[in-house]
Design an enzyme around this catalytic site. Structure first.
Site, mmCIF file in Angstrom:
data_model
loop_
_atom_site.group_PDB
_atom_site.id
_atom_site.type_symbol
_atom_site.label_atom_id
_atom_site.label_comp_id
_atom_site.label_asym_id
_atom_site.label_seq_id
_atom_site.Cartn_x
_atom_site.Cartn_y
_atom_site.Cartn_z
ATOM 1 N N GLY A 109 75.992 37.572 40.186
ATOM 2 C CA GLY A 109 75.260 38.443 41.107
ATOM 3 C C GLY A 109 75.999 39.722 41.450
ATOM 4 O O GLY A 109 75.372 40.728 41.806
ATOM 5 N N GLY B 47 64.833 70.975 18.055
ATOM 6 C CA GLY B 47 64.433 70.420 19.343
ATOM 7 C C GLY B 47 65.585 70.413 20.324
ATOM 8 O O GLY B 47 65.384 70.526 21.543
ATOM 9 N N ALA B 48 66.792 70.286 19.792
ATOM 10 C CA ALA B 48 67.959 70.239 20.681
ATOM 11 C C ALA B 48 68.129 71.561 21.428
ATOM 12 O O ALA B 48 68.634 71.592 22.544
ATOM 13 C CB ALA B 48 69.212 69.904 19.879
HETATM 14 C C1 HXC Z 1 83.069 29.838 45.790
HETATM 15 C C2 HXC Z 1 84.810 30.544 44.509
HETATM 16 C C3 HXC Z 1 83.910 31.164 43.605
HETATM 17 C C4 HXC Z 1 82.523 31.096 43.893
HETATM 18 C C5 HXC Z 1 85.900 31.500 42.908
HETATM 19 N N1 HXC Z 1 86.021 30.763 44.006
HETATM 20 N N2 HXC Z 1 84.613 31.754 42.624
HETATM 21 N N3 HXC Z 1 84.395 29.892 45.576
HETATM 22 N N4 HXC Z 1 82.148 30.413 44.989
HETATM 23 N N5 HXC Z 1 81.608 31.664 43.108
HETATM 24 C C6 HXC Z 1 87.257 30.315 44.634
HETATM 25 C C7 HXC Z 1 87.969 29.236 43.838
HETATM 26 O O1 HXC Z 1 87.464 27.985 44.182
HETATM 27 C C8 HXC Z 1 89.423 29.413 44.281
HETATM 28 O O2 HXC Z 1 89.562 28.836 45.532
HETATM 29 C C9 HXC Z 1 89.505 30.922 44.478
HETATM 30 O O3 HXC Z 1 88.165 31.393 44.647
HETATM 31 C C10 HXC Z 1 90.124 31.624 43.288
HETATM 32 O O4 HXC Z 1 89.444 31.207 42.117
HETATM 33 P P1 HXC Z 1 90.223 30.767 40.801
HETATM 34 O O5 HXC Z 1 89.222 30.161 39.900
HETATM 35 O O6 HXC Z 1 91.421 29.957 41.154
HETATM 36 O O7 HXC Z 1 90.722 32.174 40.271
HETATM 37 P P2 HXC Z 1 90.835 32.705 38.800
HETATM 38 O O8 HXC Z 1 91.491 31.652 37.938
HETATM 39 O O9 HXC Z 1 91.463 34.032 38.895
HETATM 40 O O10 HXC Z 1 89.328 32.848 38.282
HETATM 41 C C11 HXC Z 1 88.463 33.770 38.888
HETATM 42 C C12 HXC Z 1 87.011 33.530 38.396
HETATM 43 C C13 HXC Z 1 86.650 32.058 38.600
HETATM 44 C C14 HXC Z 1 86.949 33.892 36.923
HETATM 45 C C15 HXC Z 1 86.119 34.476 39.166
HETATM 46 O O11 HXC Z 1 86.978 31.696 39.920
HETATM 47 C C16 HXC Z 1 85.202 31.771 38.364
HETATM 48 O O12 HXC Z 1 84.770 31.673 37.198
HETATM 49 N N6 HXC Z 1 84.429 31.632 39.435
HETATM 50 C C17 HXC Z 1 83.036 31.294 39.362
HETATM 51 C C18 HXC Z 1 82.255 32.428 38.836
HETATM 52 C C19 HXC Z 1 80.787 32.134 38.854
HETATM 53 O O13 HXC Z 1 80.283 31.415 37.995
HETATM 54 N N7 HXC Z 1 80.095 32.572 39.948
HETATM 55 C C20 HXC Z 1 78.724 32.292 40.160
HETATM 56 C C21 HXC Z 1 77.968 33.280 39.321
HETATM 57 S S1 HXC Z 1 76.241 33.011 39.434
HETATM 58 P P3 HXC Z 1 90.985 28.316 46.059
HETATM 59 O O14 HXC Z 1 90.681 27.623 47.342
HETATM 60 O O15 HXC Z 1 91.516 27.423 45.007
HETATM 61 O O16 HXC Z 1 91.820 29.544 46.259
HETATM 62 C C22 HXC Z 1 75.751 34.197 40.451
HETATM 63 C C23 HXC Z 1 74.288 34.176 40.607
HETATM 64 C C24 HXC Z 1 73.814 35.290 41.502
HETATM 65 O O17 HXC Z 1 76.466 34.980 40.951
HETATM 66 C C25 HXC Z 1 72.661 35.955 40.856
HETATM 67 C C26 HXC Z 1 72.028 36.919 41.801
HETATM 68 C C27 HXC Z 1 71.171 37.853 41.035
#
Ligand code: HXC
Length: 510
Positions: free
Chosen positions: A170, A404-405
């Site tokens: 999102g 045209g450009a």
């Molecule tokens: C809640 C989240 C989170 C999320 C990360 N965290 N993403 N918490 N919701 N979406 C938290 C983790 O649990 C972790 O908590 C901290 O943030 C850091 O994340 P890590 O994974 O340890 O960091 P890193 O290894 O650097 O990886 C970062 C990342 C990964 C690549 C962003 O966290 C990730 O893939 N997150 C999920 C991404 C995702 O799929 N999001 C949803 C997308 S769908 P702690 O407590 O351990 O510090 C979406 C739909 C909306 O957005 C559509 C609207 C149009």
């Protein structure tokens, strides 16, 4: 009272620590600054006024009722950049990965509403993991609220996104609806779905960088308008950009004191065009020698480099510059160059930034790749954008303006206000060689005859005077006086007013 004040200070301290020292250290170890450190660099010293520092999420699922961090993953507020107001939100990756909850979204939308109401630019600093997974649909709703406000504000206040870490799901669509997206090299990436999902769905194996790093978005997808080496450089460059932009669509362009005389001439420009018409030269030299103090803020420098777009100043006032670049693909207009320039023209027009166009274009790029890729529609975007733009438009043809450009590149016919040509300009339907090959196909085997036909064609059309005789060119100017003539034209056009027929909105070919 003392205790109450101490309590306030302690609450503030807790909020400032975000997700805690361990996560702050982790952030630093990746070469990234924290959300608050970024704001400190972006804004004038001591100018930041924060809102909603104590706001917390309301989620109770998945153990979230046990985890409350004041601020909820985004720092919001306003401050100044060189004394001018900007609103800023900065995602805090140390708090739930900067993910967006319902309350996190409320903080952003409150800021968006304020920025729009008070008509000042808004900058978003992104470093986040997308929707807060624990909140489900509440997070999706929050995104929708942000998106809708991006659209409301579009064309009213400048909106800028700086991607400084992950930006996925999102989180990508709000930046995509803002005016500019910039990235930090090696530490930021943007994609709708990450490498794992890509692997599952398409069986492609890619890294985050290969899928959506700055190197991809500044060269291939054109999603990003520029990239910088680190957080500090990126933030300082945002300050520089803000200095070029008006506060809103009703405000005048900023005026910055300059010591560069408007009537400065530059004799070196008289020899910029090579004797051989097929030899390239660097159009950027003309751009840099025209604008105040050679200060040019280029937009999308690494994408479709056959056209140059960016901001400069003349007499201290911002102008948008669009210029064909003969050094790349001979400056031809292709789909990418047309899209790039069209979006830039529309930004300038939204915010009353006059447009200066330098033309050296051999035409549109032929070929199946271009035609199948929708060259007609993409070329039409630029034609449409220039035609609808009501800001002052000053055009200088330096060499080729073919086919045209010629029409598209801010010609008189599509409401160019002041159109100049250098004596080296060639304004024609096409180059001499192509024209002779079509007109005298039966004589092609006779080299001498063809050479004479080519010479005749060149004598007739390889100059600006046929167009000048018709008034399509207002004057043929000496290259060294380009800055002086452009400055005078822009000064003349400051009071320009154009009536457009009422419409809900136009229907630009998308
Ligand atoms: C809640 C989240 C989170 C999320 C990360 N965290 N993403 N918490 N919701 N979406 C938290 C983790 O649990 C972790 O908590 C901290 O943030 C850091 O994340 P890590 O994974 O340890 O960091 P890193 O290894 O650097 O990886 C970062 C990342 C990964 C690549 C962003 O966290 C990730 O893939 N997150 C999920 C991404 C995702 O799929 N999001 C949803 C997308 S769908 P702690 O407590 O351990 O510090 C979406 C739909 C909306 O957005 C559509 C609207 C149009």
């Amino acid at each position: 009272m003392k205790e109450i004040l101490a309590e306030l200070e302690s609450r503030r301290e807790t909020a400032r620590l975000g997700g805690g020292q361990r996560r702050i250290d982790a952030q630093h170890s990746k070469g990234k600054l924290t959300a608050r450190e970024r704001i400190e660099i972006l804004l004038d010293e001591g100018s930041f006024e924060e809102f909603d520092m104590f706001k917390q999420h309301r989620c109770t699922d998945f153990g979230m009722d046990e985890q409350h961090i004041p601020g909820d993953g985004v720092v919001t507020g306003w401050g100044t950049v060189n004394g001018r107001t900007v609103y800023v939100f900065s995602k805090d990756f140390t708090v739930f990965g900067g993910s967006l909850s319902e309350t996190h979204a409320e903080k952003i939308t409150k800021l968006q509403d304020m920025a729009l109401r008070n008509r000042a630019p808004i900058i978003g600093l992104f470093d986040a993991g997308g929707a807060r997974i624990q909140e489900g649909v509440a997070a999706l709703g929050g995104y929708g609220e942000v998106f809708a406000r991006n659209v409301q504000a579009s064309g009213v206040i400048p909106q800028i996104s700086l991607i400084m870490g992950p930006c996925a799901g999102g989180d990508v669509y709000s930046p995509a609806m803002t005016d500019f997206i910039f990235m930090v090299r090696d530490t930021s990436y943007m994609f709708v779905t990450g490498p794992d999902v890509v692997k599952t769905v398409t069986n492609e194996t890619v890294t985050a960088e290969q899928l959506g790093g700055a190197s991809i978005h500044t060269t291939k997808s054109s999603i990003a308008d520029g990239a910088f080496d680190n957080d500090v450089e990126a933030l300082l460059e945002m300050r520089r950009l803000i200095d070029f932009l008006p506060m809103n669509n009703m405000a005048d362009v900023p005026e910055i004191e300059t010591h560069d005389e408007a009537d400065r001439i530059d004799m070196s420009l008289d020899s910029l065009i090579p004797d051989n018409p097929n030899k390239p030269y660097d159009m950027k030299e003309l751009v840099l020698k025209t604008v105040d103090e050679g200060d040019f803020y280029e937009i999308q420098p690494s994408f479709a480099a056959n056209i140059i777009t960016g901001f400069g100043r003349i007499e201290g006032r911002t102008v948008g510059i669009i210029a064909n670049q003969p050094m790349v693909l001979a400056g031809v207009l292709d789909s990418d160059a047309s899209r790039k320039a069209a979006r830039f023209v529309r930004f300038c027009d939204c915010f009353s930034i006059p447009i200066v166009t330098f033309v050296d274009v051999p035409g549109f790029l032929p070929g199946t790749a271009q035609e199948y890729g929708g060259l007609i529609k993409h070329g039409a975007k630029l034609l449409f954008a220039y035609s609808e733009a009501t800001v002052p438009k000053v055009t200088v043809i330096t060499r080729k303006a073919y086919g045209g450009a010629y029409d598209v590149m801010s010609s008189k016919h599509i409401r160019g206000d002041i159109n100049y040509a250098w004596p080296t300009a060639e304004i024609a339907v096409m180059g001499a060689k192509g024209a002779v090959e079509i007109l005298y196909r039966s004589e092609l085997s006779d080299k001498e005859k063809i050479a004479k036909r080519t010479k005749d064609y060149e004598d007739r059309f390889a100059n600006p005077f046929v167009a000048a005789e018709r008034g399509y060119i207002d004057d043929v100017i000496r290259p060294h006086s380009t800055r002086r003539r452009v400055s005078k034209a822009l000064a003349l056009l400051r009071s320009k007013q154009v009536e457009t027929p009422w419409k809900k909105h136009d229907n630009i070919p998308l």
